[in-house]
Design a protein around this motif. Structure first.
Motif, PDB file in Angstrom:
ATOM      1  N   GLY A   1       9.702  11.997 -21.081  1.00 19.52           N
ATOM      2  CA  GLY A   1       8.200  11.831 -20.724  1.00 19.52           C
ATOM      3  C   GLY A   1       7.857  12.503 -19.586  1.00 19.52           C
ATOM      4  O   GLY A   1       6.860  13.003 -19.380  1.00 19.52           O
ATOM      5  N   ARG A   2       9.111  12.467 -18.361  1.00 18.63           N
ATOM      6  CA  ARG A   2       8.476  13.246 -17.470  1.00 18.63           C
ATOM      7  C   ARG A   2       8.432  14.627 -17.484  1.00 18.63           C
ATOM      8  O   ARG A   2       7.465  15.309 -16.902  1.00 18.63           O
ATOM      9  N   ARG A   3       9.322  15.144 -18.238  1.00 19.60           N
ATOM     10  CA  ARG A   3       9.189  16.652 -18.593  1.00 19.60           C
ATOM     11  C   ARG A   3       7.704  17.077 -19.348  1.00 19.60           C
ATOM     12  O   ARG A   3       6.946  18.040 -18.820  1.00 19.60           O
ATOM     13  N   VAL A   4       7.320  16.037 -20.062  1.00 20.03           N
ATOM     14  CA  VAL A   4       5.890  16.491 -21.097  1.00 20.03           C
ATOM     15  C   VAL A   4       4.797  16.300 -19.678  1.00 20.03           C
ATOM     16  O   VAL A   4       4.053  17.069 -19.805  1.00 20.03           O
ATOM     17  N   ARG A   5       4.846  15.274 -18.998  1.00 15.71           N
ATOM     18  CA  ARG A   5       3.790  14.803 -18.148  1.00 15.71           C
ATOM     19  C   ARG A   5       3.725  15.916 -17.141  1.00 15.71           C
ATOM     20  O   ARG A   5       2.667  16.635 -16.688  1.00 15.71           O
ATOM     21  N   ARG A   6       4.803  16.465 -16.677  1.00 18.32           N
ATOM     22  CA  ARG A   6       4.840  17.621 -15.593  1.00 18.32           C
ATOM     23  C   ARG A   6       4.472  18.958 -16.297  1.00 18.32           C
ATOM     24  O   ARG A   6       3.577  19.771 -15.590  1.00 18.32           O
ATOM     25  N   ALA A   7       4.672  19.190 -17.339  1.00 17.43           N
ATOM     26  CA  ALA A   7       4.182  20.284 -18.195  1.00 17.43           C
ATOM     27  C   ALA A   7       2.648  20.278 -18.404  1.00 17.43           C
ATOM     28  O   ALA A   7       1.805  21.325 -17.944  1.00 17.43           O
TER      29      ALA A   7
ATOM     30  N   ARG B   1      10.982  22.015 -30.064  1.00 19.53           N
ATOM     31  CA  ARG B   1      10.871  21.235 -28.896  1.00 19.53           C
ATOM     32  C   ARG B   1       9.993  19.865 -29.232  1.00 19.53           C
ATOM     33  O   ARG B   1      10.165  18.858 -28.793  1.00 19.53           O
ATOM     34  N   THR B   2       8.751  20.151 -29.839  1.00 19.09           N
ATOM     35  CA  THR B   2       8.125  19.009 -30.563  1.00 19.09           C
ATOM     36  C   THR B   2       8.502  17.907 -31.209  1.00 19.09           C
ATOM     37  O   THR B   2       8.785  16.847 -31.079  1.00 19.09           O
ATOM     38  N   VAL B   3       9.475  18.657 -32.428  1.00 19.40           N
ATOM     39  CA  VAL B   3      10.112  17.698 -33.218  1.00 19.40           C
ATOM     40  C   VAL B   3      11.219  16.838 -32.373  1.00 19.40           C
ATOM     41  O   VAL B   3      11.560  15.840 -32.599  1.00 19.40           O
ATOM     42  N   GLU B   4      12.106  17.535 -31.533  1.00 17.78           N
ATOM     43  CA  GLU B   4      12.834  16.917 -30.624  1.00 17.78           C
ATOM     44  C   GLU B   4      12.351  15.653 -29.740  1.00 17.78           C
ATOM     45  O   GLU B   4      13.043  14.659 -29.536  1.00 17.78           O
TER      46      GLU B   4
END
Length: 265
Positions: free
Chosen positions: A80-86, A60-63
């Motif tokens: 970005g939204r997925r990462v910020r939400r997580a 997931r990080t590589v992607e």
């Protein structure tokens, strides 16, 4: 032509398209782990700490890095939204019992700078033909990637000198906490699923090269020697690896080929 955050004319595409940057990613992992607050919060929430889940987190990080670098604006915004939400939903507990939020600007900035410093370091040492001005441009371009995870670009280093100054400010508070040492040990016995099990032979030497490319002070924090001889031998190894891997088709290494991306766009 602008594609996504950067584009085929950017220094970012030039640097990130080099296979040797896999070593920079591993170096970043060891460097980032030296911030105890960041490491504790990450370790308490990450799949790296749970057997059987580390590979999925790695993929997931590589992607995410691939999308951030080569994706369209819409793809980058979704990622970005997925990462910020997580990050906003996760917390950890520090050694003193205080709560750590994974979206704290200090933590996000540390992770960003650890990754960026590793790209700059490896690009400089591996023999990539890149000038200091181009490296400054690369660092400035990466303010856009910092914004993707929720950082205000104004607080993010915009040149190599500013990046170096940031690490000088941070060094007094850095050390290898227990979680960092656990992560270090596990990195050399990777939990890699079928059909990628053959990588178990490749990952440890790559990890060793990534670790050896850390600055002397960082290696010493892990309890390893900070010898200038190691610096010299590591630079020679990085140069040899760059020469060898630069001839391998990018798609065979799981790296986006900037030329193909540009044509597709």
């Amino acid at each position: 032509m602008m594609t996504g955050l950067y584009g085929p004319e950017s220094v970012t595409w030039r640097v990130m398209g080099e296979p040797i940057m896999w070593v920079a990613g591993l170096r970043a992992m060891y460097l980032q782990a030296l911030h105890p607050r960041t490491m504790r919060a990450t370790w308490q929430n990450t799949a790296f700490a749970r057997s059987g889940e580390a590979w999925g987190r790695f993929e997931r990080t590589v992607e995410f890095v691939k999308i951030r670098t080569y994706g369209t604006v819409a793809q980058v915004e979704r990622a970005g939204r997925r990462v910020r939400r997580a990050h906003a939903s996760l917390t950890g507990v520090d050694a003193d019992g205080s709560v750590i939020r994974l979206d704290e600007p200090e933590l996000l900035l540390w992770v960003h700078c650890g990754e960026l410093d590793s790209y700059v370091n490896v690009a400089t040492r591996c023999g990539l033909r890149i000038s200091r001005a181009e490296l400054d441009e690369f660092v400035a371009e990466q303010r856009r990637s910092a914004a993707v995870v929720g950082l205000n670009p104004v607080i993010v280093p915009g040149s190599v000198a500013e990046l170096d100054a940031y690490f000088e400010r941070m060094r007094p508070g850095l050390y290898a906490c227990a979680e960092a040492r656990q992560a270090f040990a596990r990195s050399f016995v990777p939990d890699i699923p079928w059909p990628y099990t053959g990588l178990k032979l490749v990952v440890p030497p790559l990890n060793a090269l990534g670790f050896a490319s850390l600055p002397r002070w960082a290696r010493r924090l892990y309890g390893a020697p900070g010898s200038p001889v190691t610096d010299l031998s590591t630079t020679l190894a990085l140069r040899a690896m760059h020469q060898a891997t630069s001839r391998i088709p990018r798609h065979l290494l799981g790296i986006a080929d900037p030329e193909h991306v540009a044509k597709a766009a």
